[in-house]
Design a protein around this motif. Structure first.
Motif, PDB file in Angstrom:
ATOM      1  N   MET A 138      31.647  22.208  32.037  1.00  0.00           N
ATOM      2  CA  MET A 138      32.902  22.640  32.606  1.00  0.00           C
ATOM      3  C   MET A 138      32.593  23.668  33.695  1.00  0.00           C
ATOM      4  SD  MET A 138      36.118  24.370  30.568  1.00  0.00           S
ATOM      5  CE  MET A 138      35.132  25.331  29.475  1.00  0.00           C
ATOM      6  N   LYS A 139      33.378  23.649  34.766  1.00  0.00           N
ATOM      7  CA  LYS A 139      33.264  24.608  35.863  1.00  0.00           C
ATOM      8  C   LYS A 139      34.421  25.604  35.807  1.00  0.00           C
ATOM      9  CE  LYS A 139      31.108  21.769  39.416  1.00  0.00           C
ATOM     10  NZ  LYS A 139      31.226  21.292  40.796  1.00  0.00           N
ATOM     11  N   ALA A 140      34.188  26.798  36.334  1.00  0.00           N
ATOM     12  CA  ALA A 140      35.235  27.805  36.494  1.00  0.00           C
ATOM     13  C   ALA A 140      35.420  28.052  37.980  1.00  0.00           C
ATOM     14  CB  ALA A 140      34.871  29.096  35.787  1.00  0.00           C
ATOM     15  N   ILE A 141      36.647  27.799  38.465  1.00  0.00           N
ATOM     16  CA  ILE A 141      36.973  27.944  39.885  1.00  0.00           C
ATOM     17  C   ILE A 141      38.080  28.992  40.022  1.00  0.00           C
ATOM     18  CG2 ILE A 141      37.801  26.725  41.951  1.00  0.00           C
ATOM     19  CD1 ILE A 141      35.272  25.431  40.852  1.00  0.00           C
ATOM     20  N   ASN A 142      37.904  29.915  40.945  1.00  0.00           N
ATOM     21  CA  ASN A 142      38.997  30.817  41.282  1.00  0.00           C
ATOM     22  C   ASN A 142      39.865  30.048  42.281  1.00  0.00           C
ATOM     23  OD1 ASN A 142      40.702  32.722  42.513  1.00  0.00           O
ATOM     24  ND2 ASN A 142      39.239  34.379  42.157  1.00  0.00           N
ATOM     25  N   SER A 143      40.954  29.461  41.795  1.00  0.00           N
ATOM     26  CA  SER A 143      41.776  28.606  42.664  1.00  0.00           C
ATOM     27  C   SER A 143      42.547  29.418  43.698  1.00  0.00           C
ATOM     28  CB  SER A 143      42.718  27.724  41.837  1.00  0.00           C
ATOM     29  OG  SER A 143      43.572  28.495  41.056  1.00  0.00           O
ATOM     30  N   THR A 144      42.758  30.691  43.452  1.00  0.00           N
ATOM     31  CA  THR A 144      43.423  31.552  44.427  1.00  0.00           C
ATOM     32  C   THR A 144      42.529  31.775  45.643  1.00  0.00           C
ATOM     33  OG1 THR A 144      44.581  32.671  42.626  1.00  0.00           O
ATOM     34  CG2 THR A 144      44.535  33.804  44.758  1.00  0.00           C
ATOM     35  N   ARG A 145      41.259  32.029  45.406  1.00  0.00           N
ATOM     36  CA  ARG A 145      40.302  32.349  46.476  1.00  0.00           C
ATOM     37  C   ARG A 145      39.475  31.138  46.923  1.00  0.00           C
ATOM     38  NH1 ARG A 145      41.955  37.254  47.553  1.00  0.00           N
ATOM     39  NH2 ARG A 145      42.520  38.345  45.663  1.00  0.00           N
ATOM     40  N   LYS A 146      39.630  30.029  46.187  1.00  0.00           N
ATOM     41  CA  LYS A 146      38.857  28.808  46.499  1.00  0.00           C
ATOM     42  C   LYS A 146      37.346  29.062  46.406  1.00  0.00           C
ATOM     43  CE  LYS A 146      42.669  26.599  47.718  1.00  0.00           C
ATOM     44  NZ  LYS A 146      43.677  27.095  46.836  1.00  0.00           N
TER      45      LYS A 146
ATOM     46  N   VAL B  83      33.846  29.175  43.614  1.00  0.00           N
ATOM     47  CA  VAL B  83      33.279  28.765  42.326  1.00  0.00           C
ATOM     48  C   VAL B  83      32.724  30.002  41.635  1.00  0.00           C
ATOM     49  CG1 VAL B  83      31.517  27.365  41.194  1.00  0.00           C
ATOM     50  CG2 VAL B  83      32.689  26.485  43.226  1.00  0.00           C
ATOM     51  N   LEU B  84      33.192  30.242  40.410  1.00  0.00           N
ATOM     52  CA  LEU B  84      32.680  31.365  39.632  1.00  0.00           C
ATOM     53  C   LEU B  84      31.485  30.942  38.788  1.00  0.00           C
ATOM     54  CD1 LEU B  84      36.009  32.993  38.424  1.00  0.00           C
ATOM     55  CD2 LEU B  84      34.620  33.581  40.410  1.00  0.00           C
ATOM     56  N   ALA B  85      31.541  29.704  38.258  1.00  0.00           N
ATOM     57  CA  ALA B  85      30.453  29.202  37.423  1.00  0.00           C
ATOM     58  C   ALA B  85      30.430  27.687  37.433  1.00  0.00           C
ATOM     59  CB  ALA B  85      30.595  29.716  35.998  1.00  0.00           C
ATOM     60  N   GLU B  86      29.226  27.148  37.519  1.00  0.00           N
ATOM     61  CA  GLU B  86      29.025  25.697  37.465  1.00  0.00           C
ATOM     62  C   GLU B  86      28.903  25.206  36.027  1.00  0.00           C
ATOM     63  OE1 GLU B  86      28.825  23.407  39.899  1.00  0.00           O
ATOM     64  OE2 GLU B  86      29.055  24.789  41.571  1.00  0.00           O
ATOM     65  N   LYS B  87      28.456  26.093  35.130  1.00  0.00           N
ATOM     66  CA  LYS B  87      28.249  25.717  33.727  1.00  0.00           C
ATOM     67  C   LYS B  87      28.910  26.753  32.828  1.00  0.00           C
ATOM     68  CE  LYS B  87      24.870  24.608  30.257  1.00  0.00           C
ATOM     69  NZ  LYS B  87      23.520  24.776  29.787  1.00  0.00           N
ATOM     70  N   VAL B  88      30.070  26.395  32.268  1.00  0.00           N
ATOM     71  CA  VAL B  88      30.805  27.286  31.375  1.00  0.00           C
ATOM     72  C   VAL B  88      30.660  26.785  29.950  1.00  0.00           C
ATOM     73  CG1 VAL B  88      33.061  28.250  30.795  1.00  0.00           C
ATOM     74  CG2 VAL B  88      32.485  27.781  33.196  1.00  0.00           C
ATOM     75  N   GLU B  89      30.137  27.640  29.091  1.00  0.00           N
ATOM     76  CA  GLU B  89      30.086  27.340  27.663  1.00  0.00           C
ATOM     77  C   GLU B  89      31.289  27.991  27.007  1.00  0.00           C
ATOM     78  OE1 GLU B  89      26.384  28.058  25.740  1.00  0.00           O
ATOM     79  OE2 GLU B  89      25.236  27.308  27.438  1.00  0.00           O
ATOM     80  N   THR B  90      31.680  27.501  25.831  1.00  0.00           N
ATOM     81  CA  THR B  90      32.840  28.059  25.141  1.00  0.00           C
ATOM     82  C   THR B  90      32.442  28.662  23.797  1.00  0.00           C
ATOM     83  OG1 THR B  90      33.376  25.924  24.139  1.00  0.00           O
ATOM     84  CG2 THR B  90      34.469  26.468  26.231  1.00  0.00           C
ATOM     85  N   ALA B  91      33.213  29.659  23.401  1.00  0.00           N
ATOM     86  CA  ALA B  91      33.075  30.300  22.098  1.00  0.00           C
ATOM     87  C   ALA B  91      34.476  30.346  21.492  1.00  0.00           C
ATOM     88  CB  ALA B  91      32.488  31.696  22.247  1.00  0.00           C
ATOM     89  N   MET B  92      34.735  29.421  20.561  1.00  0.00           N
ATOM     90  CA  MET B  92      36.085  29.321  20.018  1.00  0.00           C
ATOM     91  C   MET B  92      36.161  29.491  18.509  1.00  0.00           C
ATOM     92  SD  MET B  92      37.813  26.447  22.472  1.00  0.00           S
ATOM     93  CE  MET B  92      36.582  25.175  22.311  1.00  0.00           C
TER      94      MET B  92
END
Length: 116
Positions: free
Chosen positions: A1-9, A11-20
């Motif tokens: 999963m990627k994290a994108i700052n859609s407001t600023r266009k 990329v914050l991270a190309e590889k996002v891991e989750t902790a749920m």
């Protein structure tokens, strides 16, 4: 999963891991030896973090349920307790300096993109 700052266009991270789950949220990044640019950890649910026993500083982005940024804590060093952010539903942990480099700030919206 990627994290994108859609407001600023940006990329914050190309590889996002989750902790749920409890164990993964509690451990977070503690047992990691490095946190390279392009990586991130998304913790849900979460409204506060700590950096006890970590080996490096991190940027922490506190998000509401709609992924709008409520607070940005930059370069939190090891062995600190981060702020408790009212209304935060999740936290995105990033390598130190990512928020400054991308201009990420309160009010921006983060988009998570699942790749196949």
């Amino acid at each position: 999963m990627k994290a994108i700052n859609s407001t600023r266009k940006t990329v914050l991270a190309e590889k996002v891991e989750t902790a749920m789950n409890f164990t993964r949220r509690l451990a977070g990044l503690i047992f990691t030896t490095n946190f390279k640019t392009g990586m991130a950890l998304l913790i849900m649910p979460c409204s506060s973090v700590h950096t006890w026993f970590m080996r490096y500083a991190i940027d922490v982005v506190f998000l509401d349920r709609g992924n709008r940024i409520l607070k940005v804590a930059q370069s939190i060093p090891p062995f600190r307790i981060g702020p408790v952010v009212r209304g935060a539903a999740k936290v995105l942990e990033l390598p130190a300096g990512v928020c400054r480099a991308t201009g990420t700030e309160i009010g921006d919206v983060i988009e998570f993109i699942f790749e196949e």
